[in-house]
Write a protein that holds these residues in place. Sequence first.
Motif, PDB file in Angstrom:
ATOM      1  N   LEU A  11      -5.089   9.282 -10.878  1.00 29.44           N
ATOM      2  CA  LEU A  11      -4.337   9.629  -9.670  1.00 29.44           C
ATOM      3  C   LEU A  11      -2.826   9.517  -9.822  1.00 29.44           C
ATOM      4  CD1 LEU A  11      -6.550   7.845  -6.984  1.00 29.44           C
ATOM      5  CD2 LEU A  11      -6.366  10.291  -7.404  1.00 29.44           C
ATOM      6  N   THR A  12      -2.326   8.535 -10.576  1.00 32.80           N
ATOM      7  CA  THR A  12      -0.900   8.223 -10.556  1.00 32.80           C
ATOM      8  C   THR A  12      -0.143   8.613 -11.820  1.00 32.80           C
ATOM      9  OG1 THR A  12      -1.184   5.997 -11.450  1.00 32.80           O
ATOM     10  CG2 THR A  12      -1.337   6.258  -9.038  1.00 32.80           C
ATOM     11  N   ASN A  13      -0.818   9.230 -12.785  1.00 32.68           N
ATOM     12  CA  ASN A  13      -0.169   9.641 -14.028  1.00 32.68           C
ATOM     13  C   ASN A  13       0.518   8.460 -14.725  1.00 32.68           C
ATOM     14  OD1 ASN A  13       0.623  11.383 -16.074  1.00 32.68           O
ATOM     15  ND2 ASN A  13       2.435  12.103 -14.980  1.00 32.68           N
ATOM     16  N   GLY A  14      -0.184   7.332 -14.797  1.00 34.16           N
ATOM     17  CA  GLY A  14       0.328   6.179 -15.539  1.00 34.16           C
ATOM     18  C   GLY A  14       1.345   5.331 -14.807  1.00 34.16           C
ATOM     19  N   ALA A  15       1.399   5.411 -13.495  1.00 36.88           N
ATOM     20  CA  ALA A  15       2.405   4.662 -12.725  1.00 36.88           C
ATOM     21  C   ALA A  15       2.239   3.159 -12.908  1.00 36.88           C
ATOM     22  CB  ALA A  15       2.311   5.011 -11.241  1.00 36.88           C
ATOM     23  N   THR A  16       3.384   2.462 -12.969  1.00 34.08           N
ATOM     24  CA  THR A  16       3.394   1.005 -13.024  1.00 34.08           C
ATOM     25  C   THR A  16       4.178   0.400 -11.861  1.00 34.08           C
ATOM     26  OG1 THR A  16       5.224   1.168 -14.592  1.00 34.08           O
ATOM     27  CG2 THR A  16       3.034   0.753 -15.516  1.00 34.08           C
ATOM     28  N   TYR A  17       4.693   1.249 -10.997  1.00 34.28           N
ATOM     29  CA  TYR A  17       5.411   0.787  -9.801  1.00 34.28           C
ATOM     30  C   TYR A  17       5.032   1.672  -8.621  1.00 34.28           C
ATOM     31  CZ  TYR A  17       8.540  -1.950 -12.765  1.00 34.28           C
ATOM     32  OH  TYR A  17       9.046  -2.861 -13.648  1.00 34.28           O
ATOM     33  N   PHE A  18       5.167   1.118  -7.436  1.00 35.10           N
ATOM     34  CA  PHE A  18       5.014   1.894  -6.210  1.00 35.10           C
ATOM     35  C   PHE A  18       5.786   1.204  -5.101  1.00 35.10           C
ATOM     36  CE2 PHE A  18       1.710  -1.253  -5.776  1.00 35.10           C
ATOM     37  CZ  PHE A  18       1.646  -1.526  -4.415  1.00 35.10           C
ATOM     38  N   HIS A  19       6.076   1.956  -4.067  1.00 36.43           N
ATOM     39  CA  HIS A  19       6.671   1.362  -2.865  1.00 36.43           C
ATOM     40  C   HIS A  19       6.228   2.160  -1.656  1.00 36.43           C
ATOM     41  CE1 HIS A  19       9.747   4.484  -2.182  1.00 36.43           C
ATOM     42  NE2 HIS A  19       9.944   4.482  -3.492  1.00 36.43           N
ATOM     43  N   ALA A  20       6.337   1.531  -0.494  1.00 38.62           N
ATOM     44  CA  ALA A  20       6.012   2.202   0.759  1.00 38.62           C
ATOM     45  C   ALA A  20       7.079   3.253   1.036  1.00 38.62           C
ATOM     46  CB  ALA A  20       5.935   1.195   1.897  1.00 38.62           C
ATOM     47  N   ARG A  21       6.692   4.305   1.709  1.00 37.35           N
ATOM     48  CA  ARG A  21       7.578   5.437   1.937  1.00 37.35           C
ATOM     49  C   ARG A  21       8.829   5.064   2.736  1.00 37.35           C
ATOM     50  NH1 ARG A  21       4.835  11.129   3.374  1.00 37.35           N
ATOM     51  NH2 ARG A  21       3.923  10.882   1.328  1.00 37.35           N
ATOM     52  N   GLY A  22       8.749   4.071   3.589  1.00 38.87           N
ATOM     53  CA  GLY A  22       9.879   3.718   4.455  1.00 38.87           C
ATOM     54  C   GLY A  22      10.990   2.938   3.775  1.00 38.87           C
ATOM     55  N   VAL A  23      10.813   2.537   2.524  1.00 38.39           N
ATOM     56  CA  VAL A  23      11.847   1.769   1.819  1.00 38.39           C
ATOM     57  C   VAL A  23      12.280   2.528   0.577  1.00 38.39           C
ATOM     58  CG1 VAL A  23      10.976  -0.451   2.640  1.00 38.39           C
ATOM     59  CG2 VAL A  23      10.158   0.452   0.478  1.00 38.39           C
ATOM     60  N   ARG A  24      13.454   2.180   0.052  1.00 43.38           N
ATOM     61  CA  ARG A  24      13.941   2.799  -1.189  1.00 43.38           C
ATOM     62  C   ARG A  24      14.539   1.708  -2.069  1.00 43.38           C
ATOM     63  NH1 ARG A  24      14.389   7.670  -3.552  1.00 43.38           N
ATOM     64  NH2 ARG A  24      16.289   8.087  -4.705  1.00 43.38           N
ATOM     65  N   GLY A  31      -0.620   9.052   0.408  1.00 45.13           N
ATOM     66  CA  GLY A  31      -0.549   8.306   1.661  1.00 45.13           C
ATOM     67  C   GLY A  31       0.880   7.900   1.934  1.00 45.13           C
ATOM     68  N   SER A  32       1.088   6.636   2.222  1.00 42.72           N
ATOM     69  CA  SER A  32       2.436   6.164   2.533  1.00 42.72           C
ATOM     70  C   SER A  32       3.120   5.502   1.338  1.00 42.72           C
ATOM     71  CB  SER A  32       2.383   5.184   3.713  1.00 42.72           C
ATOM     72  OG  SER A  32       1.649   4.037   3.358  1.00 42.72           O
ATOM     73  N   HIS A  33       2.607   5.724   0.132  1.00 43.81           N
ATOM     74  CA  HIS A  33       3.210   5.131  -1.056  1.00 43.81           C
ATOM     75  C   HIS A  33       3.713   6.197  -2.026  1.00 43.81           C
ATOM     76  CE1 HIS A  33       0.640   1.578   0.090  1.00 43.81           C
ATOM     77  NE2 HIS A  33       1.818   1.035  -0.072  1.00 43.81           N
ATOM     78  N   THR A  34       4.804   5.853  -2.709  1.00 42.05           N
ATOM     79  CA  THR A  34       5.357   6.693  -3.767  1.00 42.05           C
ATOM     80  C   THR A  34       5.191   5.919  -5.072  1.00 42.05           C
ATOM     81  OG1 THR A  34       6.983   7.540  -2.199  1.00 42.05           O
ATOM     82  CG2 THR A  34       7.405   7.969  -4.527  1.00 42.05           C
ATOM     83  N   PHE A  35       4.756   6.618  -6.126  1.00 48.06           N
ATOM     84  CA  PHE A  35       4.413   5.970  -7.388  1.00 48.06           C
ATOM     85  C   PHE A  35       5.373   6.410  -8.490  1.00 48.06           C
ATOM     86  CE2 PHE A  35       0.807   5.901  -4.685  1.00 48.06           C
ATOM     87  CZ  PHE A  35       0.235   4.659  -4.916  1.00 48.06           C
ATOM     88  N   TYR A  36       5.641   5.484  -9.447  1.00 47.08           N
ATOM     89  CA  TYR A  36       6.611   5.702 -10.516  1.00 47.08           C
ATOM     90  C   TYR A  36       6.074   5.213 -11.848  1.00 47.08           C
ATOM     91  CZ  TYR A  36       9.895   6.110  -6.627  1.00 47.08           C
ATOM     92  OH  TYR A  36      10.529   6.489  -5.476  1.00 47.08           O
ATOM     93  N   ARG A  37       6.513   5.905 -12.910  1.00 45.87           N
ATOM     94  CA  ARG A  37       6.242   5.455 -14.285  1.00 45.87           C
ATOM     95  C   ARG A  37       7.465   4.727 -14.792  1.00 45.87           C
ATOM     96  NH1 ARG A  37       3.109   9.540 -17.833  1.00 45.87           N
ATOM     97  NH2 ARG A  37       4.617   8.782 -19.330  1.00 45.87           N
ATOM     98  N   SER A  38       7.239   3.632 -15.479  1.00 47.82           N
ATOM     99  CA  SER A  38       8.370   2.850 -15.981  1.00 47.82           C
ATOM    100  C   SER A  38       8.704   3.143 -17.437  1.00 47.82           C
ATOM    101  CB  SER A  38       8.083   1.352 -15.830  1.00 47.82           C
ATOM    102  OG  SER A  38       6.949   1.000 -16.588  1.00 47.82           O
ATOM    103  N   ASP A  39       7.890   3.925 -18.121  1.00 53.85           N
ATOM    104  CA  ASP A  39       8.176   4.170 -19.533  1.00 53.85           C
ATOM    105  C   ASP A  39       9.129   5.326 -19.756  1.00 53.85           C
ATOM    106  OD1 ASP A  39       6.279   5.965 -18.694  1.00 53.85           O
ATOM    107  OD2 ASP A  39       5.034   5.831 -20.477  1.00 53.85           O
ATOM    108  N   ARG A  40       9.498   6.009 -18.698  1.00 56.57           N
ATOM    109  CA  ARG A  40      10.512   7.061 -18.799  1.00 56.57           C
ATOM    110  C   ARG A  40      11.648   6.696 -17.858  1.00 56.57           C
ATOM    111  NH1 ARG A  40       7.850  12.864 -18.494  1.00 56.57           N
ATOM    112  NH2 ARG A  40       6.955  12.973 -20.560  1.00 56.57           N
ATOM    113  N   ARG A  41      12.717   6.227 -18.433  1.00 55.35           N
ATOM    114  CA  ARG A  41      13.879   5.839 -17.620  1.00 55.35           C
ATOM    115  C   ARG A  41      14.864   7.001 -17.520  1.00 55.35           C
ATOM    116  NH1 ARG A  41      15.119   0.328 -16.759  1.00 55.35           N
ATOM    117  NH2 ARG A  41      13.379  -0.949 -17.364  1.00 55.35           N
ATOM    118  N   PHE A  42      15.508   7.080 -16.370  1.00 55.62           N
ATOM    119  CA  PHE A  42      16.552   8.075 -16.150  1.00 55.62           C
ATOM    120  C   PHE A  42      17.893   7.376 -16.192  1.00 55.62           C
ATOM    121  CE2 PHE A  42      12.940  10.020 -13.809  1.00 55.62           C
ATOM    122  CZ  PHE A  42      12.820  11.149 -14.605  1.00 55.62           C
ATOM    123  N   ALA A  43      18.944   8.112 -16.520  1.00 58.61           N
ATOM    124  CA  ALA A  43      20.281   7.532 -16.509  1.00 58.61           C
ATOM    125  C   ALA A  43      20.608   7.092 -15.097  1.00 58.61           C
ATOM    126  CB  ALA A  43      21.290   8.578 -16.988  1.00 58.61           C
TER     127      ALA A  43
END
Length: 182
Positions: free
Chosen positions: A141-154, A168-180
């Motif tokens: 489901l998450t394509n290897g995500a290691t982080y998530f947060h609720a949609r109302g926070v950033r 749902g109300s969560h956004t998921f992130y991968r930590s092995d690809r960092r952006f500048a």
Amino acid sequence: MLLNKSWLARVSVCVAVALSPFAAAPVLADAQHQVAHETKQEIKTVRTATGLHQISQRDLQCLSEALYFEARGEGVNGQRAVAEVILNRVDHPRFPKTVCGVVNQRGQFTYNKGARIREKGTFARVQKVAMAALAGAPRTLTNGATYFHARGVRPSWSKRFERTIRIGSHTFYRSDRRFASN
């Protein structure tokens, strides 16, 4: 002959007590064996569509509580996605190597570890999701995500990692690809 019957009666009682499922655990010689004995007692064998799986009761409890407090308002896919993040962290070199280690890692999850579970039916549902995840359900489901947060926070870290999906109300992130972060 009376002596033999008495001896036989005592031996029979000893055997019955030793074979009883309620018998006390044997005294073990050292702490290492004691830990091994206790660990054996907390493993549960579960039958799934893919076969028999052994699941640690402690991991099941930790994952179930995390799902209950972090995603109980989500649908099954949202709960499965949060479970994926926790198990992806267990497999990732930068995180603890156990489910309970990940869930209890300081500053990572927002729920109060001392909070009470008030909705028993909801807990039973998230426990089924946790059991399936621990039994090896596919993590697709998450394509290897290691982080998530609720949609109302950033959170500040969300800019540094690759966003993989919203469920749902969560956004998921991968930590092995960092952006500048300029």
